[in-house]
Design a protein around this motif. Structure first.
Motif: not given
Length: 276
Positions: A15-22, A94-95
């Motif tokens: 759940v974290v890495e898939p949202r990095f820069r996304a 992260f954001i």
């Protein structure tokens, strides 16, 4: 130790890495003035907390849960053991799409951190520490060598955001005059503490010391041979938010003593009042 490290990496991958820069619109929220949170923080904390309790069924004190209910942090003092969880340390990085962020947890027994884990997704690096047994980076034992030379040769970070204005000016001037290089840090304790443990930094002065931010890295540094102590010299212990402020982390005891002397100058040397 290995299973907890796996839990952090698994939750990060889910759940974290898939949202990095996304991160999508609406997936970043303000939880307090000047404090932001993402859906990745909240979802990761739920996953990590559930899986940790399957290993050891004790209370989970998570950053996001405490933001919603501050009374949860009392478990640090009322319960014999608790898990501390920081689902995304360095949320602002992260954001912004900067890779300096980490996923962290630690186990606290009778008020003392006895084990800690830091996962840095951007570099697939796992740091672990166990009280009395040592610190490791991806399974390799970490040993922090003493800081070389004197203060004029040392590189450190001064985290001054929460300092009272007068004390901030004093520390910033003393740091600029007394050390080789001063940086503002990397906005993620889960990156900064490993920098001390591995020699990229010789010291860091923190002020606000939220337990989920500092319990993992403090144990990593001390088990590698460094020092993490309050400004009166007492060893770091995780405290509920608002209980304790001021924490100096250094490569070894001598550099801790000398760094404190340079930074504080003639400022009083007893336990400081909280700076908000």
């Amino acid at each position: 130790m290995d299973r907890v490290a796996e839990i952090l990496a698994e939750a990060s991958a889910e759940v974290v890495e898939p949202r990095f820069r996304a991160l999508a619109a609406g997936e970043v929220m303000e939880k307090a003035p000047g404090e932001v949170v993402t859906v990745a923080d909240r979802e990761a904390e739920v996953i990590i907390g559930r899986r940790l309790r399957e290993l050891l069924p004790v209370p989970v004190v998570g950053e996001e849960a405490v933001a919603a209910d501050p009374d949860l942090a009392r478990a640090l003092h009322s319960e014999p053991a608790v898990w501390l969880v920081d689902p995304v340390d360095g949320t602002s990085n992260f954001i912004a799409g900067r890779p300096d962020y980490a996923v962290m947890t630690s186990l606290v027994r009778s008020g003392q951190t006895v084990a800690s884990w830091i996962w840095q997704p951007a570099t697939a690096t796992s740091y672990t520490a166990e009280l009395g047994s040592g610190a490791w980076r991806n399974g390799r034992r970490l040993t922090r060598t003493p800081a070389a030379g004197g203060p004029a040769a040392w590189r450190g970070a001064l985290k001054s955001r929460f300092l009272e204005p007068e004390l901030r000016r004093t520390l910033e001037k003393n740091a600029a005059d007394g050390f080789g290089e001063i940086t503002p840090g990397r906005n993620a304790a889960g990156v900064e503490y490993p920098d001390v443990a591995e020699g990229a930094l010789d010291f860091i002065l923190y002020w606000r010391t939220l337990p989920w931010d500092h319990a993992p890295g403090s144990l990593l540094v001390t088990e590698a041979g460094g020092v993490s102590a309050r400004l009166d010299g007492s060893p770091y212990r995780p405290e509920a938010p608002g209980c304790e402020d001021g924490l100096l982390v250094a490569a070894d005891q001598e550099s801790w003593d000398r760094t404190r002397a340079v930074l504080l100058g003639r400022w009083r040397t007893g336990r400081p009042a909280a700076g908000r």
